[in-house]
Design a protein around this motif. Structure first.
Motif, short mmCIF file in Angstrom:
data_model
loop_
_atom_site.label_atom_id
_atom_site.label_comp_id
_atom_site.label_asym_id
_atom_site.label_seq_id
_atom_site.Cartn_x
_atom_site.Cartn_y
_atom_site.Cartn_z
N THR A 10 -47.14 47.44 7.99
CA THR A 10 -46.77 46.95 9.31
C THR A 10 -47.01 45.45 9.38
O THR A 10 -48.06 44.95 8.98
CB THR A 10 -47.61 47.65 10.40
N CYS A 11 -46.02 44.74 9.88
CA CYS A 11 -46.12 43.31 10.13
C CYS A 11 -46.23 43.12 11.65
O CYS A 11 -45.46 43.73 12.39
CB CYS A 11 -44.87 42.60 9.59
N PRO A 12 -47.13 42.26 12.10
CA PRO A 12 -47.31 42.10 13.55
C PRO A 12 -46.04 41.65 14.28
O PRO A 12 -45.83 42.05 15.42
CB PRO A 12 -48.38 41.02 13.67
N TRP A 13 -45.19 40.84 13.63
CA TRP A 13 -44.01 40.37 14.37
C TRP A 13 -42.70 40.97 13.88
O TRP A 13 -41.70 40.92 14.59
CB TRP A 13 -43.95 38.84 14.36
N ARG A 25 -42.57 47.81 11.35
CA ARG A 25 -42.93 48.73 10.26
C ARG A 25 -41.94 48.61 9.12
O ARG A 25 -40.72 48.79 9.32
CB ARG A 25 -42.96 50.15 10.79
N ALA A 26 -42.44 48.33 7.91
CA ALA A 26 -41.60 48.21 6.71
C ALA A 26 -41.63 49.51 5.92
O ALA A 26 -42.66 50.16 5.81
CB ALA A 26 -42.08 47.06 5.83
N SER A 27 -40.49 49.85 5.35
CA SER A 27 -40.37 50.95 4.40
C SER A 27 -40.05 50.35 3.04
O SER A 27 -39.59 49.20 2.95
CB SER A 27 -39.25 51.90 4.82
N TYR A 28 -40.27 51.12 1.97
CA TYR A 28 -40.13 50.59 0.62
C TYR A 28 -39.20 51.42 -0.26
O TYR A 28 -39.00 52.61 -0.03
CB TYR A 28 -41.51 50.51 -0.04
#
Length: 93
Positions: A43-46, A49-52
């Motif tokens: 998770t990035c604050p700005w 949510r990232a997936s890979y």
């Protein structure tokens, strides 16, 4: 721009978006035969949510070497539908 790993071009596009020194390639510019879904997530604050994805090229695996934001926050809408790379993936013109 080209994304290269293990002597294979895994993505190629003249339309990348650069954020935090990462080139985000359009999803239709990646060569799907090299990509495998991963269960990893961050998770990035700005950005949200990232997936890979992991890359499998010439029998070798580069775990979680690509990421994307399926539903980025408002401030990061320009990377929706785009994929970026790390873990030894070279980005070259």
């Amino acid at each position: 721009m080209k994304a290269i790993w293990n002597n294979a071009v895994v993505a190629e596009s003249n339309d990348t978006v650069v954020i935090e020194n990462n080139h985000y390639f359009p999803a239709d510019a990646i060569k799907r035969e090299f990509f495998e879904d991963s269960i990893a997530g961050t998770t990035c604050p700005w950005k949200g949510r990232a997936s890979y994805y992991s890359l499998r090229v010439n029998g070798e695996l580069n775990k979680d070497a690509a990421w994307y934001y399926p539903d980025p926050k408002e401030a990061a809408q320009q990377i929706k539908g785009r994929v970026a790379f790390w873990k030894g993936v070279q980005i070259v013109p």
